[in-house]
Design an enzyme around this catalytic site. Structure first.
Site, PDB file in Angstrom:
ATOM      1  N   ASP A 276      38.716 -46.918  -0.599  1.00 32.57           N
ATOM      2  CA  ASP A 276      37.820 -46.591  -2.030  1.00 32.57           C
ATOM      3  C   ASP A 276      37.613 -47.871  -3.359  1.00 32.57           C
ATOM      4  OD1 ASP A 276      36.697 -44.030  -0.761  1.00 32.57           O
ATOM      5  OD2 ASP A 276      38.458 -43.167  -1.357  1.00 32.57           O
TER       6      ASP A 276
ATOM      7  N   GLU B 299      29.996 -34.635   3.049  1.00 31.71           N
ATOM      8  CA  GLU B 299      31.398 -35.371   3.383  1.00 31.71           C
ATOM      9  C   GLU B 299      32.571 -35.182   1.651  1.00 31.71           C
ATOM     10  OE1 GLU B 299      31.249 -39.475   4.404  1.00 31.71           O
ATOM     11  OE2 GLU B 299      30.266 -39.369   6.142  1.00 31.71           O
TER      12      GLU B 299
END
Length: 265
Positions: free
Chosen positions: A59, A48
């Site tokens: 995040d 990824e």
């Protein structure tokens, strides 16, 4: 079958696939291609590749940090596509671009999908697209044979899990804990993840299942991914880079960590 689907088709019954997340352009622009190739050599089954964005809402501090550094280093979407092209000269590992919709919109959705497919990208994970709005990218992704992978979490309802399964290609990404990305204490995750994965396996029946968020060791991976097709690691990789870069041998230390994640030694 594309590279992602072929990887799952080739998986041995008792094998757990390992997908690794790395922010493109972190810790520097020159290292990304070498890191991906080294990850593959040390057991990664899929990659990824993070598309840095200045407001990464899903995040935690670790990946926010890596995104900030990559942006300071001058990463752009075109440079990410050049990195994928360079990887494709030496590897057929499945590559999934992961990031937020804003940079994709800025680049142009149709142009983005065409270019991604042209350079050898296999799939997309765009965490801030709700299932109801994935038409923003799905038509162009399907036209260019890019898998769109959706996420489910412990607070996802049974009905939405089914919808995520119906709208995903490649696999469904299980976020093992509610909250932002980041390596967590293994016990914190494993205590609740078994019940969650049991529910996922009841409602996600069309796609393989990969689990991520909070895995930082082989023991974590074995425990958390027990009833899935594999596991995803990101923040623990970024932390390892932070701890060793730019010391001599930092890549070797990182690759040793990756090998241990997959193989336990």
């Amino acid at each position: 079958m594309n590279r992602i689907q072929q990887t799952f088709a080739n998986k041995k019954a008792d094998e757990k696939l390992m997908s690794l997340f790395i922010t493109a352009g972190f810790p520097d622009l020159e290292s990304t291609v070498d890191l991906v190739l080294g990850f593959e050599e040390n057991g990664a089954d899929m990659i990824e590749l993070g598309m840095p964005f200045s407001d990464p809402l899903a995040d935690g501090p670790t990946i926010q940090y890596s995104s900030d550094i990559a942006i300071q280093n001058g990463i752009t979407m075109n440079k990410i596509f050049e990195m994928v092209e360079a990887i494709r000269e030496k590897s057929e590992i499945p590559i999934i671009l992961m990031g937020y919709m804003n940079p994709v919109l800025h680049y142009g959705v149709e142009k983005f999908a065409q270019k991604a497919a042209e350079v050898g990208v296999d799939g997309l994970i765009i965490p801030d697209i709700p299932l109801e709005e994935d038409g923003l990218i799905k038509h162009h992704a399907e036209k260019n044979k890019l898998d769109v992978i959706h996420l489910v979490a412990p607070n996802t309802s049974d009905a939405r899990m089914k919808l995520a399964d119906e709208n995903s290609q490649g696999f469904v990404y299980c976020v093992s804990v509610t909250g932002v990305t980041g390596a967590r204490d293994g016990d914190e995750v494993s205590q609740s993840v078994a019940r969650f994965i049991e529910r996922v396996n009841t409602h996600v029946t069309e796609n393989p299942v990969m689990v991520g968020f909070g895995i930082k060791s082989h023991q974590d991976a074995v425990s958390i991914a027990a009833n899935t097709d594999g596991f995803i690691v990101g923040s623990a990789l970024i932390d390892t880079i932070k701890n060793h870069y730019p010391q001599e041998g930092w890549q070797s230390k990182l690759f040793s960590f990756v090998h241990a994640l997959k193989h336990g030694n």
